[in-house]
Write a protein that holds these residues in place. Structure first.
Motif, short mmCIF file in Angstrom:
data_model
loop_
_atom_site.label_atom_id
_atom_site.label_comp_id
_atom_site.label_asym_id
_atom_site.label_seq_id
_atom_site.Cartn_x
_atom_site.Cartn_y
_atom_site.Cartn_z
N GLN A 114 0.84 -1.19 0.00
CA GLN A 114 0.00 0.00 0.00
C GLN A 114 0.88 1.25 0.00
O GLN A 114 2.06 1.20 0.36
N ILE A 115 0.29 2.36 -0.44
CA ILE A 115 1.01 3.63 -0.43
C ILE A 115 0.51 4.42 0.77
O ILE A 115 -0.69 4.76 0.84
N PRO A 116 1.36 4.75 1.72
CA PRO A 116 0.89 5.47 2.91
C PRO A 116 0.42 6.88 2.57
O PRO A 116 0.80 7.45 1.54
N SER A 117 -0.41 7.42 3.44
CA SER A 117 -0.82 8.81 3.29
C SER A 117 0.42 9.71 3.29
O SER A 117 1.33 9.52 4.09
N LYS A 118 0.46 10.66 2.35
CA LYS A 118 1.57 11.61 2.22
C LYS A 118 2.89 10.90 1.94
O LYS A 118 3.96 11.41 2.30
N GLY A 119 2.82 9.74 1.28
CA GLY A 119 4.03 8.99 0.98
C GLY A 119 4.04 8.48 -0.45
O GLY A 119 3.22 8.88 -1.26
N TYR A 120 4.97 7.58 -0.72
CA TYR A 120 5.08 7.03 -2.07
C TYR A 120 5.68 5.63 -1.99
O TYR A 120 6.22 5.22 -0.96
N ILE A 121 5.56 4.90 -3.09
CA ILE A 121 6.29 3.65 -3.27
C ILE A 121 6.97 3.69 -4.63
O ILE A 121 6.57 4.42 -5.52
N GLU A 122 8.05 2.91 -4.76
CA GLU A 122 8.72 2.75 -6.04
C GLU A 122 8.24 1.45 -6.68
O GLU A 122 8.25 0.40 -6.05
N VAL A 123 7.81 1.55 -7.93
CA VAL A 123 7.24 0.41 -8.65
C VAL A 123 8.05 0.19 -9.91
O VAL A 123 8.30 1.13 -10.67
N SER A 124 8.46 -1.06 -10.16
CA SER A 124 9.27 -1.39 -11.33
C SER A 124 8.47 -2.24 -12.31
O SER A 124 7.58 -3.02 -11.91
N SER A 125 8.78 -2.09 -13.58
CA SER A 125 8.11 -2.89 -14.60
C SER A 125 8.38 -4.37 -14.34
O SER A 125 9.51 -4.76 -14.02
N PRO A 126 7.36 -5.24 -14.47
CA PRO A 126 7.53 -6.66 -14.15
C PRO A 126 8.36 -7.41 -15.16
O PRO A 126 8.90 -8.48 -14.85
N THR A 127 8.48 -6.90 -16.36
CA THR A 127 9.31 -7.50 -17.40
C THR A 127 10.26 -6.43 -17.92
O THR A 127 9.91 -5.25 -17.95
N PRO A 128 11.43 -6.81 -18.37
CA PRO A 128 12.37 -5.80 -18.86
C PRO A 128 12.02 -5.35 -20.27
O PRO A 128 11.43 -6.09 -21.06
N TRP A 129 12.39 -4.13 -20.55
CA TRP A 129 12.32 -3.60 -21.92
C TRP A 129 13.73 -3.68 -22.50
O TRP A 129 14.70 -3.28 -21.86
N ILE A 130 13.84 -4.22 -23.72
CA ILE A 130 15.14 -4.33 -24.37
C ILE A 130 15.15 -3.39 -25.57
O ILE A 130 14.52 -3.67 -26.60
N PRO A 131 15.78 -2.23 -25.45
CA PRO A 131 15.79 -1.27 -26.56
C PRO A 131 16.51 -1.84 -27.77
O PRO A 131 17.55 -2.51 -27.65
#
Length: 351
Positions: A114-131
């Motif tokens: 969960q994201i707390p009030s007045k806070g944040y979380i870092e979220v990463s893509s579940p699969t990699p992108w290969i340029p």
């Protein structure tokens, strides 16, 4: 590991609290607390809260290397956001205005925290992108979030970061200061009507004490430069680095629109808003907006529905004989209002 986020760039989430429901947003700069729509002179396409892994010495992604995209999702509400959140990651060809038809990569995840009030979380893509190696081009990244807990105040305008706080963009690259740069920018038509468009460029000369940041985290430095606004430093990091700016848009820099290539755009573009409504919502934030502030005109063109133009832009090497950086902001303009943009950072010759 993702490129480092610099903690001095975090917005103070308490400024964006909006009541007894979650209030999700991804900031477009270091002080954004989610107010939308944005004024038409705001460069919203260089979010410092989108980071990528595996960058080169200039902070650009490395072709062929698996890339993890990470975003910070903030909650400015008084209630924590429960794990019903959806975060979507998109990669596009280097673009000004987006259409869904030119998406190169898509990934979706529902975070377990969960994201707390007045806070944040870092979220990463579940699969990699290969340029893939793209001649004269660097892809753009869009991240958007949503949750049913916000009800009708959740994501309304996908891909429209200027209208929707749930959407963030990272449209930027860094030039080789010796070789210069040629960019191919995709100018799309996200609306179902003819668009007479103008391409404008504004340029800033930026000076500051960047040596330490350049040695430790070039990606953070380039993102900072892409977000600097003329005038007084806008956040604590800029103040500490003694950032100074000068508008040099009219000083004869060798930036040219060399070629316009027309293309059809296949598939459903997924229009969610009419052009009239878009213009109305953007202009209501700044009814006295002067389009001349977007810089000089590089070219004009017309886009019919389901079409796009690839714009070949050449930026010659520029030797200013010092340690200053140049930042070029390219903007696609319709009826004197921006609908998309891209930023090019040019380091000094001794970078």
């Amino acid at each position: 590991m993702p490129q480092t986020f610099h903690h001095n760039d975090e917005p103070r989430a308490e400024e964006g609290q909006r009541g007894y429901t979650p209030y999700l947003y991804i900031p477009y700069n270091g002080t954004d607390t989610g107010n939308r729509p944005l004024g038409p002179n705001i460069k919203f396409w260089g979010s410092p809260h989108i980071a990528v892994s595996h960058t080169d010495q200039y902070g650009n992604v490395v072709p062929g290397q698996p890339i993890t995209i990470t975003a910070r999702v903030f909650n400015g509400g008084l209630k924590p956001a429960l794990p019903f959140i959806t975060v979507q990651f998109f990669v596009f060809n280097s673009s000004l205005a987006f259409t869904t038809a030119n998406s190169l990569f898509t990934a979706t995840i529902q975070p377990t925290k969960q994201i707390p009030s007045k806070g944040y979380i870092e979220v990463s893509s579940p699969t990699p992108w290969i340029p893939e190696p793209v001649e004269n081009g660097h892809p753009c990244i869009v991240v958007q979030c949503s949750t049913p807990e916000e009800g009708t105040d959740s994501l309304k305008f996908p891909f429209f970061a200027a209208l929707d706080r749930h959407v963030a963009q990272r449209n930027m690259t860094v030039a080789n200061p010796v070789a210069g740069q040629k960019l191919i920018l995709h100018a799309g038509n996200p609306f179902h009507q003819s668009l007479p468009c103008t391409l404008r460029v504004s340029s800033l000369l930026i000076h500051g004490k960047f040596e330490e940041l350049r040695r430790t985290d070039v990606g953070t430095l380039m993102t900072l430069l892409a977000n600097v606004q003329p005038g007084a430093p806008g956040n604590l990091l800029e103040q500490r680095l003694e950032v100074r700016t000068k508008d040099i848009s009219g000083e004869g820099l060798d930036v040219r629109l060399e070629q316009i290539e027309h293309q059809d755009v296949p598939g459903d573009q997924g229009e969610v808003i009419t052009l009239d409504r878009y213009l109305q919502q953007r202009m209501q934030s700044d009814p006295n907006f002067d389009p001349q502030s977007l810089g000089k005109v590089l070219g004009e063109f017309v886009l019919e529905p389901r079409t796009a133009n690839n714009l070949l832009i050449a930026v010659a090497p520029t030797d200013l004989g010092g340690a200053d950086y140049i930042v070029h902001h390219f903007t696609q303009v319709v009826e004197n209002c921006p609908i998309g943009g891209y930023t090019l950072v040019v380091p000094p010759m001794n970078f």
